[in-house]
Scaffold this motif. Structure first.
Motif, mmCIF file in Angstrom:
data_model
loop_
_atom_site.group_PDB
_atom_site.id
_atom_site.type_symbol
_atom_site.label_atom_id
_atom_site.label_comp_id
_atom_site.label_asym_id
_atom_site.label_seq_id
_atom_site.Cartn_x
_atom_site.Cartn_y
_atom_site.Cartn_z
ATOM 1 N N VAL A 74 73.207 72.173 19.098
ATOM 2 C CA VAL A 74 74.113 72.080 20.241
ATOM 3 C C VAL A 74 73.744 70.860 21.073
ATOM 4 C CG1 VAL A 74 74.959 73.213 22.333
ATOM 5 C CG2 VAL A 74 74.364 74.588 20.331
ATOM 6 N N GLU A 75 74.752 70.077 21.418
ATOM 7 C CA GLU A 75 74.540 68.917 22.288
ATOM 8 C C GLU A 75 75.251 69.155 23.614
ATOM 9 O OE1 GLU A 75 74.728 64.511 21.028
ATOM 10 O OE2 GLU A 75 76.658 64.864 22.049
ATOM 11 N N VAL A 76 74.497 69.029 24.707
ATOM 12 C CA VAL A 76 75.034 69.223 26.054
ATOM 13 C C VAL A 76 74.968 67.898 26.795
ATOM 14 C CG1 VAL A 76 74.796 70.455 28.235
ATOM 15 C CG2 VAL A 76 74.268 71.624 26.087
ATOM 16 N N THR A 77 76.093 67.497 27.396
ATOM 17 C CA THR A 77 76.152 66.250 28.152
ATOM 18 C C THR A 77 76.363 66.550 29.622
ATOM 19 O OG1 THR A 77 77.098 65.094 26.249
ATOM 20 C CG2 THR A 77 77.306 64.024 28.387
ATOM 21 N N LEU A 78 75.526 65.956 30.466
ATOM 22 C CA LEU A 78 75.614 66.115 31.911
ATOM 23 C C LEU A 78 76.243 64.876 32.537
ATOM 24 C CD1 LEU A 78 72.025 67.511 32.666
ATOM 25 C CD2 LEU A 78 74.042 68.746 31.850
ATOM 26 N N GLU A 102 61.607 73.038 22.398
ATOM 27 C CA GLU A 102 62.177 72.470 23.608
ATOM 28 C C GLU A 102 63.241 71.434 23.235
ATOM 29 O OE1 GLU A 102 58.643 71.031 25.355
ATOM 30 O OE2 GLU A 102 58.067 72.963 26.206
ATOM 31 N N PRO A 103 64.245 71.257 24.093
ATOM 32 C CA PRO A 103 65.314 70.310 23.759
ATOM 33 C C PRO A 103 64.825 68.867 23.789
ATOM 34 C CG PRO A 103 65.544 71.061 26.017
ATOM 35 C CD PRO A 103 64.452 71.885 25.411
ATOM 36 N N THR A 104 65.483 68.026 23.022
ATOM 37 C CA THR A 104 65.268 66.593 23.135
ATOM 38 C C THR A 104 66.311 66.031 24.090
ATOM 39 O OG1 THR A 104 66.703 66.138 21.240
ATOM 40 C CG2 THR A 104 64.350 66.443 20.798
ATOM 41 N N THR A 105 66.014 64.876 24.683
ATOM 42 C CA THR A 105 66.938 64.281 25.649
ATOM 43 C C THR A 105 67.081 62.789 25.394
ATOM 44 O OG1 THR A 105 65.307 63.633 27.311
ATOM 45 C CG2 THR A 105 66.093 65.904 27.385
ATOM 46 N N ASN A 106 68.123 62.209 26.002
ATOM 47 C CA ASN A 106 68.236 60.756 26.002
ATOM 48 C C ASN A 106 67.383 60.196 27.140
ATOM 49 O OD1 ASN A 106 69.772 61.555 28.190
ATOM 50 N ND2 ASN A 106 71.478 60.172 27.771
ATOM 51 N N ASP A 107 67.394 58.895 27.308
ATOM 52 C CA ASP A 107 66.492 58.256 28.261
ATOM 53 C C ASP A 107 66.774 58.637 29.714
ATOM 54 O OD1 ASP A 107 65.151 57.029 26.238
ATOM 55 O OD2 ASP A 107 66.160 55.087 26.445
ATOM 56 N N ASP A 108 68.054 58.824 30.069
ATOM 57 C CA ASP A 108 68.352 59.104 31.475
ATOM 58 C C ASP A 108 68.565 60.593 31.758
ATOM 59 O OD1 ASP A 108 70.797 59.510 30.345
ATOM 60 O OD2 ASP A 108 71.891 58.063 31.576
ATOM 61 N N THR A 121 58.927 64.990 30.531
ATOM 62 C CA THR A 121 58.126 64.965 29.315
ATOM 63 C C THR A 121 58.977 65.188 28.086
ATOM 64 O OG1 THR A 121 57.615 67.302 29.623
ATOM 65 C CG2 THR A 121 55.972 65.733 30.383
ATOM 66 N N LEU A 122 60.161 65.743 28.270
ATOM 67 C CA LEU A 122 61.052 65.905 27.126
ATOM 68 C C LEU A 122 61.456 64.556 26.539
ATOM 69 C CD1 LEU A 122 63.387 68.742 28.416
ATOM 70 C CD2 LEU A 122 61.506 68.902 26.798
ATOM 71 N N VAL A 139 71.735 63.867 28.337
ATOM 72 C CA VAL A 139 72.134 64.486 27.074
ATOM 73 C C VAL A 139 70.956 65.309 26.553
ATOM 74 C CG1 VAL A 139 72.913 64.169 24.703
ATOM 75 C CG2 VAL A 139 73.740 62.631 26.497
ATOM 76 N N TYR A 140 71.180 66.606 26.385
ATOM 77 C CA TYR A 140 70.175 67.525 25.868
ATOM 78 C C TYR A 140 70.642 68.046 24.517
ATOM 79 C CZ TYR A 140 67.824 67.843 30.436
ATOM 80 O OH TYR A 140 67.136 67.560 31.590
ATOM 81 N N THR A 141 69.734 68.082 23.563
ATOM 82 C CA THR A 141 70.056 68.608 22.237
ATOM 83 C C THR A 141 69.148 69.791 21.927
ATOM 84 O OG1 THR A 141 70.724 66.402 21.483
ATOM 85 C CG2 THR A 141 70.316 68.069 19.796
ATOM 86 N N PHE A 142 69.780 70.940 21.660
ATOM 87 C CA PHE A 142 69.054 72.166 21.359
ATOM 88 C C PHE A 142 69.251 72.538 19.893
ATOM 89 C CE2 PHE A 142 70.064 72.470 25.865
ATOM 90 C CZ PHE A 142 68.903 72.996 26.438
ATOM 91 N N THR A 143 68.176 72.961 19.250
ATOM 92 C CA THR A 143 68.241 73.484 17.888
ATOM 93 C C THR A 143 67.992 74.984 17.931
ATOM 94 O OG1 THR A 143 67.444 71.397 16.969
ATOM 95 C CG2 THR A 143 67.307 73.345 15.558
#
Length: 563
Positions: A187-191, A101-107, A17-18, A110-114
């Motif tokens: 902050v941007e986190v890449t998995l 809640e963080p936003t994400t890219n389509d797959d 849902t993110l 990539v999570y972005t936290f404020t």
């Protein structure tokens, strides 16, 4: 309060849902203008002193978020620290230092936290994106030698595995870790791949931020005493007397301090159950864990709470370096040569369950609500007679007729009763076996186990986050908490495969279930029981929440009603 079922599928739903950046209101979340708060207490009981008196059985081993590895230390870190996410009263994940809640890219890689504007350290400095970046890089830096550095690889953080791998070209290159500050509050986190439990991990202390200037100035003294700590959670550590106890005080700089009702939480170190009960009866403790003797004593009291099944798994590690324990048949004999049910009925009487498994029952559920335990309720389940045949065969294989083995355990009255029972059962059912009891102080037990200087170690495991893999990936070859010598290319491959199936939860689930079966057929790990809570609690204590992941008890929502 009955033990609550945690729905594993909730995490997957939350993650997907993110994609829509939805503002859902599942399970008690409050969200208005991007601001989610834990539930506050509407009534703190007027002018009643807001002091909660508790007890512990062991001191902290470390309050450095990258060196803590035991329950008492993590229990404290959950209260004095904060990360992007936390829990509401019902155990659902909600933003903490994150403003939403963080936003994400389509797959979902990539999570972005404020970070919320009012997130502060206890020295009044703001919590910034650089605090998270510094902390995470410190965690995976080989020079830090963090006991939990592997958790960043488990989270699939970009390049974490290679940074930790001495044979990789990226070894030690922490600037290649998949985290960066986009600005002071972002902050941007890449998995490397989708990780269905990633949001759950953001509640776990190794992922908390650190104030670089403070940590670097403290140097080797960081987190060794109250003065060498900085806090950003709901409480501060006001006093810490090794071997005696500690005191938490409300942290007025915490962003949600207005909803924290307790002013003080005081802990006494008490190992003896009778002493705990006496302190409880005389009003010096507001909660006391009780054993079978006192469960009977309090059986008619409204203050007794028992039968709450926990995620606390108790087991024995078998050191494969020991001549006899290196033998598969001997390990399997020990695995099945004692009566788990009788031990629970005679010694515990608290609602615990006999276990030939390590992922708890009634804890993790798939998208259809099926318990993880449904496929293999018990594993390697043999009779005592079958165990005796395996024992006889194992002794023949090692050319022995008698074997002496030590069981190491941490000092406590309950632990001693359990290992004494195991001693009697194993010696009685396996001819030629001598079991010696090796009682150690809590910290020394941890140290010796970490150095693999034991024969058998009685211990346990509490989950770091809400997913079965938190119980399973620690047994991979050379895993920092494996500590048995167990090594199986088949098992390692199954865990590695499960980590690639983040987008296929059903397939991932099946692989993890089969991996657990492989683990226990080897029998380097001997599960004993799934624990249950038994304690007495004063009726004026309200909203003190026992957890089945995260802190053992969460007192962020607690308050004292008029006595």
């Amino acid at each position: 309060m009955n033990a609550r079922k945690r729905n594993y599928f909730f995490i997957l739903v939350l993650a997907f849902t993110l994609l829509l950046a939805a503002c859902s209101d599942d399970g008690g979340k409050e969200k208005e203008n991007g601001d989610a708060k834990p539930d506050g207490n509407k009534d703190s009981g007027g002018t009643t002193e807001q002091t909660l008196n508790l007890s512990g059985t062991a001191d902290f081993t470390s309050l450095d978020i990258h060196h803590a590895s035991d329950a008492p230390s993590f229990d404290a870190l959950y209260q004095i620290g904060a990360g992007f996410m936390t829990f509401d009263k019902d155990g659902n994940f909600i933003p903490d230092l994150a403003s939403e809640e963080p936003t994400t890219n389509d797959d979902l890689t990539v999570y972005t936290f404020t970070i919320r504007d009012d997130a502060k350290w206890s020295n009044d400095e703001p919590v910034t994106a650089d605090d998270f970046v510094y902390s995470w890089k410190r965690a995976v830096n080989p020079d830090t030698a963090s006991e939990y550095s592997f958790i960043f690889e488990s989270a699939s953080i970009l390049n974490a595995a290679n940074i930790l791998n001495p044979d990789s070209d990226l070894h030690g290159k922490v600037d290649e870790l998949g985290i960066k500050a986009l600005d002071e509050k972002t902050v941007e986190v890449t998995l490397e791949k989708p990780t269905p439990y990633f949001v759950s991990l953001m509640t776990f202390p190794p992922f908390y931020p650190l104030n670089e200037a403070f940590v670097e100035k403290a140097g080797d003294q960081y987190a060794t005493n109250v003065e060498q700590l900085l806090f950003n959670g709901p409480f501060k550590l006001a006093e810490w007397k090794m071997g005696d106890g500690w005191t938490f005080e409300k942290n007025e700089t915490y962003w949600n301090a207005e909803d924290v009702k307790l002013d003080t939480v005081q802990y006494k170190l008490v190992q003896d159950a009778a002493t705990r009960v006496n302190l409880y009866k005389t009003g010096q403790l507001d909660l006391a864990e009780v054993n079978a003797q006192f469960i009977t004593q309090f059986k008619d009291s409204e203050e007794l709470i028992t039968g709450e099944l926990m995620s606390d798994m108790k087991f024995m590690r078998l050191n494969n370096q020991h001549e006899a324990l290196a033998n598969q048949n001997i390990r399997s004999a020990i695995y099945n040569a004692f009566d788990r049910e009788k031990m629970i009925d005679s010694l515990l009487k608290n609602g615990a369950k006999p276990a030939r498994y390590v992922v708890p029952s009634e804890w993790a559920f798939d998208e259809n609500g099926a318990d993880f335990r449904d496929k293999y309720p018990q594993i390697n389940d043999k009779t005592v007679e079958e165990a005796q045949e395996l024992w006889k065969k194992g002794l023949e294989e090692i050319g022995k007729t008698e074997v002496s083995i030590d069981i190491m355990f941490g000092e406590s009255d309950t632990n001693e009763k359990i290992v004494t029972y195991l001693q009697a059962q194993l010696e009685g059912n396996l001819p030629g076996l001598t079991i010696n009891l090796d009682k150690q102080p809590y910290g020394q037990h941890l140290k010796l186990e970490g150095e693999q200087k034991y024969d058998i170690s009685y211990w346990g495991w509490l989950p770091d986050f809400l997913d079965p893999i938190t119980y399973l990936d620690i047994w991979i070859t050379d895993g920092p908490f494996n500590r048995t010598g167990f090594s199986s290319p088949e098992y390692d491959g199954m865990i590695e495969k499960a980590n690639t199936l983040g987008n296929d939860p059903a397939a991932r689930w099946a692989v993890l279930q089969d991996a657990e079966k492989v683990l226990f057929e080897n029998a380097s790990l001997v599960p004993i029981f799934q624990n249950a809570r038994s304690y007495v609690q004063k009726t004026y204590v309200k909203d003190l929440i026992p957890r089945n992941y995260g802190p053992t008890y969460d007192y962020r929502y607690a308050y004292i009603e008029n006595k």
